[in-house]
Design a protein around this motif. Structure first.
Motif, PDB file in Angstrom:
ATOM      1  N   ASN A   1      40.477  21.909  35.115  1.00 25.47           N
ATOM      2  CA  ASN A   1      39.528  22.744  35.842  1.00 25.47           C
ATOM      3  C   ASN A   1      38.844  23.679  34.867  1.00 25.47           C
ATOM      4  O   ASN A   1      39.483  24.220  33.967  1.00 25.47           O
ATOM      5  CB  ASN A   1      40.250  23.571  36.914  1.00 25.47           C
ATOM      6  N   LYS A   2      37.536  23.863  35.059  1.00 25.60           N
ATOM      7  CA  LYS A   2      36.794  24.794  34.217  1.00 25.60           C
ATOM      8  C   LYS A   2      36.727  26.146  34.909  1.00 25.60           C
ATOM      9  O   LYS A   2      36.495  26.219  36.105  1.00 25.60           O
ATOM     10  CB  LYS A   2      35.381  24.281  33.964  1.00 25.60           C
ATOM     11  N   SER A   3      36.907  27.208  34.119  1.00 19.58           N
ATOM     12  CA  SER A   3      36.771  28.539  34.706  1.00 19.58           C
ATOM     13  C   SER A   3      35.287  28.878  34.805  1.00 19.58           C
ATOM     14  O   SER A   3      34.474  28.401  34.018  1.00 19.58           O
ATOM     15  CB  SER A   3      37.510  29.573  33.868  1.00 19.58           C
ATOM     16  N   HIS A   4      34.927  29.699  35.768  1.00 20.10           N
ATOM     17  CA  HIS A   4      33.536  30.060  36.047  1.00 20.10           C
ATOM     18  C   HIS A   4      33.039  31.023  34.978  1.00 20.10           C
ATOM     19  O   HIS A   4      33.582  32.109  34.805  1.00 20.10           O
ATOM     20  CB  HIS A   4      33.479  30.708  37.428  1.00 20.10           C
ATOM     21  N   SER A   5      31.992  30.625  34.223  1.00 16.68           N
ATOM     22  CA  SER A   5      31.565  31.459  33.094  1.00 16.68           C
ATOM     23  C   SER A   5      30.983  32.793  33.526  1.00 16.68           C
ATOM     24  O   SER A   5      31.090  33.773  32.796  1.00 16.68           O
ATOM     25  CB  SER A   5      30.556  30.747  32.204  1.00 16.68           C
ATOM     26  N   GLY A   6      30.371  32.854  34.711  1.00 22.39           N
ATOM     27  CA  GLY A   6      29.829  34.124  35.193  1.00 22.39           C
ATOM     28  C   GLY A   6      30.919  35.123  35.513  1.00 22.39           C
ATOM     29  O   GLY A   6      30.800  36.310  35.213  1.00 22.39           O
ATOM     30  N   ILE A   7      32.000  34.652  36.113  1.00 21.38           N
ATOM     31  CA  ILE A   7      33.116  35.536  36.467  1.00 21.38           C
ATOM     32  C   ILE A   7      33.860  35.982  35.206  1.00 21.38           C
ATOM     33  O   ILE A   7      34.307  37.116  35.113  1.00 21.38           O
ATOM     34  CB  ILE A   7      34.071  34.819  37.454  1.00 21.38           C
ATOM     35  N   LYS A   8      33.970  35.090  34.229  1.00 18.98           N
ATOM     36  CA  LYS A   8      34.655  35.450  32.977  1.00 18.98           C
ATOM     37  C   LYS A   8      34.031  36.683  32.336  1.00 18.98           C
ATOM     38  O   LYS A   8      34.711  37.505  31.751  1.00 18.98           O
ATOM     39  CB  LYS A   8      34.552  34.299  31.965  1.00 18.98           C
ATOM     40  N   LYS A   9      32.685  36.785  32.439  1.00 15.05           N
ATOM     41  CA  LYS A   9      31.975  37.891  31.806  1.00 15.05           C
ATOM     42  C   LYS A   9      32.085  39.181  32.599  1.00 15.05           C
ATOM     43  O   LYS A   9      31.813  40.251  32.075  1.00 15.05           O
ATOM     44  CB  LYS A   9      30.495  37.531  31.652  1.00 15.05           C
ATOM     45  N   ARG A  10      32.444  39.100  33.867  1.00 17.78           N
ATOM     46  CA  ARG A  10      32.408  40.269  34.750  1.00 17.78           C
ATOM     47  C   ARG A  10      33.766  40.854  35.098  1.00 17.78           C
ATOM     48  O   ARG A  10      33.861  41.999  35.517  1.00 17.78           O
ATOM     49  CB  ARG A  10      31.694  39.900  36.048  1.00 17.78           C
ATOM     50  N   ILE A  11      34.824  40.061  34.957  1.00 17.05           N
ATOM     51  CA  ILE A  11      36.164  40.481  35.400  1.00 17.05           C
ATOM     52  C   ILE A  11      37.101  40.536  34.203  1.00 17.05           C
ATOM     53  O   ILE A  11      37.105  39.642  33.363  1.00 17.05           O
ATOM     54  CB  ILE A  11      36.721  39.487  36.444  1.00 17.05           C
TER      55      ILE A  11
END
Length: 64
Positions: A4-14
């Protein structure tokens, strides 16, 4: 089964703390700051925890 790939947008925000808490920035501090009072901008600065209702969704997007 592929990974599964982690969501790149969430990685930058959380940010995930050592204890597993999820931290986020407060909303409303990006533009129109001259309209907002100093008291409000101070209150909006810093980080806060992700709400309990959203924690499950955010963890899934992060791949945790």
């Amino acid at each position: 089964m592929p990974k599964n790939k982690s969501h790149s947008g969430i990685k930058k925000r959380i940010k995930v703390t050592g204890g597993g808490k999820l931290l986020r920035q407060k909303a409303g501090l990006r533009h129109r700051l001259e309209v907002k009072s100093s008291e409000k901008t101070r209150r909006l600065s810093g980080t806060t925890e992700v709400s309990r209702a959203d924690t499950k969704k955010v963890r899934k997007l992060l791949g945790l």
